[in-house]
Design a protein around this motif. Structure first.
Motif, PDB file in Angstrom:
ATOM      1  N   ALA A 109       8.100   1.517  -0.473  1.00 25.72           N
ATOM      2  CA  ALA A 109       9.357   0.963  -0.992  1.00 25.72           C
ATOM      3  C   ALA A 109       9.217   0.555  -2.456  1.00 25.72           C
ATOM      4  CB  ALA A 109       9.803  -0.224  -0.147  1.00 25.72           C
ATOM      5  N   ALA A 110       8.014   0.187  -2.873  1.00 27.52           N
ATOM      6  CA  ALA A 110       7.816  -0.235  -4.267  1.00 27.52           C
ATOM      7  C   ALA A 110       8.163   0.912  -5.211  1.00 27.52           C
ATOM      8  CB  ALA A 110       6.372  -0.697  -4.478  1.00 27.52           C
ATOM      9  N   ASN A 184      12.400 -10.981   3.321  1.00 26.66           N
ATOM     10  CA  ASN A 184      11.166 -11.553   2.802  1.00 26.66           C
ATOM     11  C   ASN A 184      11.615 -12.425   1.639  1.00 26.66           C
ATOM     12  OD1 ASN A 184       8.690 -12.123   1.696  1.00 26.66           O
ATOM     13  ND2 ASN A 184       8.259 -10.024   1.017  1.00 26.66           N
ATOM     14  N   ASP A 218      17.331  -2.832   0.715  1.00 28.73           N
ATOM     15  CA  ASP A 218      15.876  -2.641   0.770  1.00 28.73           C
ATOM     16  C   ASP A 218      15.422  -3.032   2.184  1.00 28.73           C
ATOM     17  OD1 ASP A 218      13.246  -2.215  -0.091  1.00 28.73           O
ATOM     18  OD2 ASP A 218      13.008  -4.330  -0.657  1.00 28.73           O
ATOM     19  N   TYR A 221      11.729  -3.969   6.643  1.00 26.35           N
ATOM     20  CA  TYR A 221      11.554  -4.716   7.911  1.00 26.35           C
ATOM     21  C   TYR A 221      12.659  -4.381   8.912  1.00 26.35           C
ATOM     22  CZ  TYR A 221       8.586  -7.255   4.685  1.00 26.35           C
ATOM     23  OH  TYR A 221       7.635  -7.566   3.753  1.00 26.35           O
ATOM     24  N   SER A 246      10.551   1.808   3.907  1.00 31.18           N
ATOM     25  CA  SER A 246       9.106   1.948   3.872  1.00 31.18           C
ATOM     26  C   SER A 246       8.570   1.958   5.298  1.00 31.18           C
ATOM     27  CB  SER A 246       8.529   0.752   3.119  1.00 31.18           C
ATOM     28  OG  SER A 246       7.155   0.663   3.349  1.00 31.18           O
ATOM     29  N   SER A 248       5.584   0.892   5.759  1.00 29.38           N
ATOM     30  CA  SER A 248       4.454  -0.042   5.631  1.00 29.38           C
ATOM     31  C   SER A 248       4.434  -1.089   6.732  1.00 29.38           C
ATOM     32  CB  SER A 248       4.536  -0.795   4.296  1.00 29.38           C
ATOM     33  OG  SER A 248       4.361   0.076   3.212  1.00 29.38           O
ATOM     34  N   LYS A 249       5.595  -1.613   7.093  1.00 27.32           N
ATOM     35  CA  LYS A 249       5.623  -2.787   7.970  1.00 27.32           C
ATOM     36  C   LYS A 249       5.916  -2.391   9.418  1.00 27.32           C
ATOM     37  CE  LYS A 249       5.520  -4.918   3.950  1.00 27.32           C
ATOM     38  NZ  LYS A 249       4.607  -5.884   3.384  1.00 27.32           N
ATOM     39  N   ARG A 257       1.124   4.477   1.954  1.00 22.81           N
ATOM     40  CA  ARG A 257       2.111   4.586   0.878  1.00 22.81           C
ATOM     41  C   ARG A 257       3.169   5.642   1.173  1.00 22.81           C
ATOM     42  NH1 ARG A 257       2.625   0.787  -0.026  1.00 22.81           N
ATOM     43  NH2 ARG A 257       3.519   0.883  -2.100  1.00 22.81           N
TER      44      ARG A 257
END
Ligand code: PLP
Length: 399
Positions: A109-110, A184, A218, A221, A246, A248-249, A257
Motif C-alpha cells: 500500500a505504501a 490505524n 486506503d 485492514y 495491501s 500485508s495485514k 510487498r
C-alpha cells in the motif's frame, strides 16, 4: 547536490520506528520476555496455508512448459490474469463493478499511495485532506508529491471525522481526501452511515467547485473486522473513488510487498487517471510489482490469517485495560487499540510507560494529542504479562 530534505527524512526515524529500536536495546538488557513491545503493526499470525500451497505449486511447476514466467518481469501495471482474478473476486464479494484494466499492481500500500498521490496532484496548491488520527506516512507521501496536507479533527466520542470541520476545510484546491478503515491507529470501523455522510459532503462540494474531488480509500485492514458490520465498499458509494489495498495485514505478508491500486470505472477521467498512475509508477520506478507475490494472489483471494487470534487479543486487552481504569476506544478492526494517555502530553506518557518496559506509540505522530497506540498483533503471552505493567503505570498517575 545531496537532497537535504531526503537526508533529514532518512535520518529522522518515525516515532514508531524510534520506539521499535529502543525496544531492541531494552530486550538485550532485560531479556525478550521482560519487554512488552506494542510498537509495530507487524502481523505475528502465520500466513494462511493457501499461501504456502500456492508458492509450492508455483515453484514446482516452474519449468519451460509453464505458462507464466515466474521470476520474470510482468507488464508494468501487473499480470493481466492476476488483475482479472482480483476484479472478479471484488465484484462477487462486494457486489461491485470493477475493471481489471483499471487495476495497477504495487509493492504494498505504501507504493500504491506514493504513486496515486503523485498521479492525482500537480502543484503545491493542491490540498490533500487527512482525517486525524491517521497513518503518519501519509504526510511523507503527500509532501513528496508536492502537495499540502490538511488535517480534519476527530469527533472524540466516535473517532469519526468532525463533519463540520471537514465541510469548512474543503476548498477549491482540495483534490484528494484519504479515508482509512478499519483505522490505524484507532481500530475504528467507518460504518455505512458515516461513509455516506462523507460521500454526500464530497458530492455537494464537487458541485460547488465544479471539479472532481477524489476519495482514496486506503484498505490494508479491510478483512480484519471483529463486528458483524458489512464493509461499505467505497466504489458502491462514491463515483470518484480509488482504492489502495495491501496483502500485508490480511494474509500476514508485509515482507512480500504486494498490493494494488483500483480506480473506480465510474470515476471522472478514469482512463486518464490510470494513465497518470502508470506514468507516476514509471517516474518513481514502481513498475512490475514482485512477480512471485503477484502470481500467488489468484490462489489466496478470500483467505485470511486466523483473525480470531486478533479478536481475542483485542477483547482481552480492552476488558483488562478498562477494568484497570483506562479510557479505551472500543476496537472493531485492524489490530490497534487507542488509549487515552494519563497526562495531556502523550510523548511524556509514552516515556513513562517505557519505565515499565512498555512500548506504546504516542498519538502526536498520528496527528492528535493525548492518546497512545497499542499494536496487539503480538503473542498472547506478551499481552497477558503486560497487564501488571499497565496496572503499575496507572498507579503512578492515580494513587
Ligand atoms: N496504510 C496504512 C493505514 C497502514 O497502516 C500501512 C502499514 O502499516 C500501510 C498503508 C502500508 O502498508 P504496506 O505494508 O502494504 O506498504
Amino acid at each position: 547536490m545531496i537532497n537535504e530534505t531526503m537526508a533529514i527524512l532518512g535520518k529522522e526515524r518515525s516515532a514508531i520506528r524510534e520506539l521499535f529500536e529502543q525496544g531492541k536495546i531494552l530486550k538485550e538488557k532485560y531479556g525478550k520476555d521482560k519487554v512488552y513491545d506494542f510498537s509495530l503493526g507487524n502481523p505475528n499470525i502465520k500466513a494462511p496455508e493457501s499461501v504456502k500451497n500456492s508458492i509450492i505449486k508455483l515453484i514446482s511447476n516452474d519449468d519451460k512448459s509453464s505458462l507464466i514466467n515466474l521470476h520474470g518481469y510482468t507488464s508494468a501495471e501487473g499480470d493481466k490474469n492476476v488483475r482479472t482474478c482480483i476484479s472478479k473476486y471484488l465484484d462477487s464479494t462486494y457486489n461491485a463493478k470493477t475493471d481489471p484494466n483499471l487495476i495497477y499492481m504495487t509493492a504494498g500500500a505504501a507504493a500504491a499511495l506514493s504513486i496515486l498521490l503523485k498521479a492525482l496532484t500537480s502543484s503545491s496548491n493542491d490540498e490533500v485532506i487527512l482525517f486525524a488520527p491517521y497513518f503518519p506516512e501519509y504526510t511523507v507521501f503527500i509532501k513528496n508529491a508536492g502537495a499540502k496536507c490538511i488535517t480534519i479533527k476527530p469527533n472524540l466520542s466516535t473517532f469519526y471525522p468532525d463533519i463540520n470541520d471537514f465541510k469548512n476545510k474543503i476548498t477549491k484546491n482540495t483534490s484528494v481526501v484519504i479515508v482509512n478503515s478499519p483505522n490505524n491507529p484507532t481500530g475504528v470501523l467507518y460504518k455505512k452511515h458515516i461513509i455516506e455522510v462523507i460521500c454526500n459532503v464530497l458530492q455537494e462540494k464537487e458541485k460547488e467547485y465544479n471539479h472532481p474531488i477524489y476519495l482514496i480509500s486506503d484498505e490494508p485492514y479491510r478483512e480484519l473486522i471483529y463486528s458483524d458490520d458489512a464493509y461499505p465498499f467505497i466504489t458502491n458509494h462514491y463515483d470518484d473513488s480509488i482504492i489502495t489495498y495491501s496483502f500485508s495485514k490480511s494474509v500476514s505478508l508485509p515482507g512480500e510487498r504486494i498490493g494494488y491500486i483500483l480506480v473506480n470505472p465510474l470515476c471522472a477521467d478514469s482512463k486518464k487517471i490510470f494513465n497518470a498512475i502508470c506514468g507516476a509508477g514509471r517516474s518513481l520506478g514502481y513498475v512490475c510489482a514482485p512477480s512471485l507475490s503477484q502470481f500467488i494472489i489468484p490462489d489466496i483471494l478470500g483467505s485470511t490469517s486466523d483473525i480470531n487470534i486478533y479478536k481475542n487479543n483485542a477483547n482481552f486487552l480492552y476488558n483488562n485495560l478498562k477494568s484497570i481504569g483506562y479510557d479505551v476506544i472500543k476496537p472493531e478492526g485492524a489490530f490497534y487499540l487507542f488509549v487515552k494517555a494519563l497526562e495531556d502530553d502523550d510523548i511524556k506518557f509514552s516515556k513513562k510507560a517505557l519505565e515499565q518496559n512498555l512500548l506504546i506509540v504516542p498519538s502526536t505522530s498520528f496527528g492528535v494529542k493525548g492518546y497512545v497506540r497499542i499494536a496487539y498483533c503480538v503473542d498472547e503471552s506478551q499481552i497477558k504479562n503486560a497487564i501488571p505493567k499497565f496496572q503499575e503505570l496507572y498507579k503512578n498517575y492515580k494513587y
